[in-house]
Design a protein around this motif. Structure first.
Motif, PDB file in Angstrom:
ATOM      1  N   ILE A 238       0.847  -1.186   0.000  1.00  0.00           N
ATOM      2  CA  ILE A 238       0.000   0.000   0.000  1.00  0.00           C
ATOM      3  C   ILE A 238       0.884   1.238   0.000  1.00  0.00           C
ATOM      4  O   ILE A 238       1.819   1.360   0.803  1.00  0.00           O
ATOM      5  N   CYS A 239       0.593   2.149  -0.907  1.00  0.00           N
ATOM      6  CA  CYS A 239       1.255   3.446  -0.930  1.00  0.00           C
ATOM      7  C   CYS A 239       0.237   4.513  -0.542  1.00  0.00           C
ATOM      8  O   CYS A 239      -0.899   4.477  -1.013  1.00  0.00           O
ATOM      9  N   VAL A 240       0.632   5.409   0.326  1.00  0.00           N
ATOM     10  CA  VAL A 240      -0.223   6.542   0.661  1.00  0.00           C
ATOM     11  C   VAL A 240       0.390   7.811   0.084  1.00  0.00           C
ATOM     12  O   VAL A 240       1.605   7.996   0.093  1.00  0.00           O
ATOM     13  N   VAL A 241      -0.460   8.650  -0.454  1.00  0.00           N
ATOM     14  CA  VAL A 241      -0.072   9.952  -1.012  1.00  0.00           C
ATOM     15  C   VAL A 241      -0.919  10.994  -0.311  1.00  0.00           C
ATOM     16  O   VAL A 241      -2.137  10.813  -0.170  1.00  0.00           O
ATOM     17  N   TRP A 242      -0.288  12.065   0.151  1.00  0.00           N
ATOM     18  CA  TRP A 242      -1.051  13.093   0.847  1.00  0.00           C
ATOM     19  C   TRP A 242      -0.334  14.438   0.748  1.00  0.00           C
ATOM     20  O   TRP A 242       0.807  14.506   0.280  1.00  0.00           O
ATOM     21  N   ARG A 243      -1.018  15.474   1.165  1.00  0.00           N
ATOM     22  CA  ARG A 243      -0.433  16.813   1.187  1.00  0.00           C
ATOM     23  C   ARG A 243      -0.269  17.238   2.646  1.00  0.00           C
ATOM     24  O   ARG A 243      -1.200  17.148   3.440  1.00  0.00           O
ATOM     25  N   HIS A 244       0.920  17.702   2.967  1.00  0.00           N
ATOM     26  CA  HIS A 244       1.183  18.187   4.324  1.00  0.00           C
ATOM     27  C   HIS A 244       2.037  19.437   4.225  1.00  0.00           C
ATOM     28  O   HIS A 244       3.085  19.431   3.573  1.00  0.00           O
ATOM     29  N   GLN A 245       1.551  20.519   4.833  1.00  0.00           N
ATOM     30  CA  GLN A 245       2.240  21.811   4.777  1.00  0.00           C
ATOM     31  C   GLN A 245       2.508  22.212   3.333  1.00  0.00           C
ATOM     32  O   GLN A 245       3.603  22.640   2.971  1.00  0.00           O
ATOM     33  N   ASN A 246       1.479  22.040   2.499  1.00  0.00           N
ATOM     34  CA  ASN A 246       1.479  22.457   1.086  1.00  0.00           C
ATOM     35  C   ASN A 246       2.476  21.705   0.215  1.00  0.00           C
ATOM     36  O   ASN A 246       2.824  22.168  -0.878  1.00  0.00           O
ATOM     37  N   VAL A 247       2.915  20.550   0.678  1.00  0.00           N
ATOM     38  CA  VAL A 247       3.824  19.719  -0.115  1.00  0.00           C
ATOM     39  C   VAL A 247       3.225  18.324  -0.214  1.00  0.00           C
ATOM     40  O   VAL A 247       2.788  17.752   0.789  1.00  0.00           O
ATOM     41  N   CYS A 248       3.176  17.769  -1.421  1.00  0.00           N
ATOM     42  CA  CYS A 248       2.690  16.403  -1.586  1.00  0.00           C
ATOM     43  C   CYS A 248       3.783  15.415  -1.168  1.00  0.00           C
ATOM     44  O   CYS A 248       4.945  15.552  -1.562  1.00  0.00           O
ATOM     45  N   ARG A 249       3.379  14.438  -0.375  1.00  0.00           N
ATOM     46  CA  ARG A 249       4.303  13.441   0.148  1.00  0.00           C
ATOM     47  C   ARG A 249       3.765  12.049  -0.158  1.00  0.00           C
ATOM     48  O   ARG A 249       2.593  11.884  -0.492  1.00  0.00           O
ATOM     49  N   TYR A 250       4.624  11.060   0.007  1.00  0.00           N
ATOM     50  CA  TYR A 250       4.214   9.679  -0.238  1.00  0.00           C
ATOM     51  C   TYR A 250       5.125   8.739   0.549  1.00  0.00           C
ATOM     52  O   TYR A 250       6.257   9.073   0.889  1.00  0.00           O
ATOM     53  N   ARG A 251       4.609   7.579   0.850  1.00  0.00           N
ATOM     54  CA  ARG A 251       5.445   6.508   1.391  1.00  0.00           C
ATOM     55  C   ARG A 251       4.681   5.197   1.312  1.00  0.00           C
ATOM     56  O   ARG A 251       3.447   5.169   1.251  1.00  0.00           O
ATOM     57  N   SER A 252       5.439   4.116   1.303  1.00  0.00           N
ATOM     58  CA  SER A 252       4.849   2.787   1.337  1.00  0.00           C
ATOM     59  C   SER A 252       4.636   2.363   2.786  1.00  0.00           C
ATOM     60  O   SER A 252       5.386   2.766   3.678  1.00  0.00           O
TER      61      SER A 252
END
Length: 262
Positions: free
Chosen positions: A192-206
């Motif tokens: 599973i990979c999650v993609v999200w925005r935090h502090q106006n920056v898109c981030r991701y991790r498995s």
């Protein structure tokens, strides 16, 4: 010809596969001293298609990196012909791109390409999602001890989850780094990979499988914190509460969660 009929005729010309306008529509226009009607309409036709392809090139840069300019141009043109822009904002143009790839290409090529398209679209959705009211570590520090067992959480609005059956993240990273194409490989097991925005920056991790199950339990199944600990006890025994707190802290620091209804 009424204005609405003329507008519909112009739209039909822009959406047609040929830049040659119908004689009836062309007859409603006047050419200029340096540009005749047929050439002008062809310019509009080609520019409209080019603009839509530019949007897809921007939103699906990793797909373009994989296929190359020529193949991507053919794929994006076929997509636009099949799914013309139907929203006032071009931001939604690529919404059905992944599904179209599955329909349009052979299975061995379409499956990894469609997964990559879903990943790129997840970044678009995460970037544009509403802010939400994120759960913060300060909120947890103020949470009374008696409320911990019943604590429930939801995903923040920007969080997108993607099941990766291929090395999609490696391909996406190589496109961003402009490095050598790693080739498509099947993952065993999938992750599973999650993609999200935090502090106006898109981030991701498995997510590791146990972490993915724990997060899904809380945000999908609706476990409260005590139920999370009970489920983790099967694997972690007496260390279950510590593992639950560790993951919860990580999810909050990442900006993945907001408070759920008690």
């Amino acid at each position: 010809m009424r204005l609405t009929d003329w507008q519909l005729a112009f739209e039909q010309h822009l959406l047609s596969e040929t830049p040659v306008a119908s004689s009836d529509f062309a007859a409603t226009l006047l050419g200029g001293p340096t540009l005749d009607v047929e050439t002008g309409l062809a310019i509009y036709h080609n520019a409209y298609l080019s603009r839509l392809q530019d949007v897809l090139r921007h939103d699906f840069g990793a797909i373009r990196y994989w296929l190359g300019d020529d193949e991507f141009a053919l794929l994006s043109e076929a997509y636009v012909r099949r799914h013309p822009s139907a929203h006032y904002s071009l931001r939604w143009l690529g919404e059905r791109f992944a599904a179209f790839i599955l329909e349009h290409l052979v299975a061995e090529q379409s499956a990894p390409l469609a997964e990559l398209a879903r990943l790129e679209w997840a970044f678009t959705l995460a970037f544009d999602a509403p802010e939400g009211r994120l759960l913060m570590l300060d909120d947890m520090a103020l949470l009374p001890a008696e409320e911990w067992p019943g604590l429930q959480v939801n995903l923040a609005p920007s969080v997108q989850q993607l099941l990766c059956r291929f090395n999609t993240l490696a391909i996406w990273r190589s496109s961003k780094d402009k490095s050598s194409f790693p080739g498509s490989e099947v993952l065993d097991p999938a992750h599973i990979c999650v993609v999200w925005r935090h502090q106006n920056v898109c981030r991701y991790r498995s997510l590791e499988p146990f972490e993915a199950c724990a997060l899904a339990g809380m945000v999908t199944t609706g476990w409260d914190f005590s139920e999370l600990c009970a489920e983790l006890a099967v694997t972690y025994g007496e260390g279950a509460p510590l593992q639950a707190v560790t993951w919860l802290k990580q999810w909050i620091q990442d900006g993945l969660l907001q408070r759920g209804a008690p």
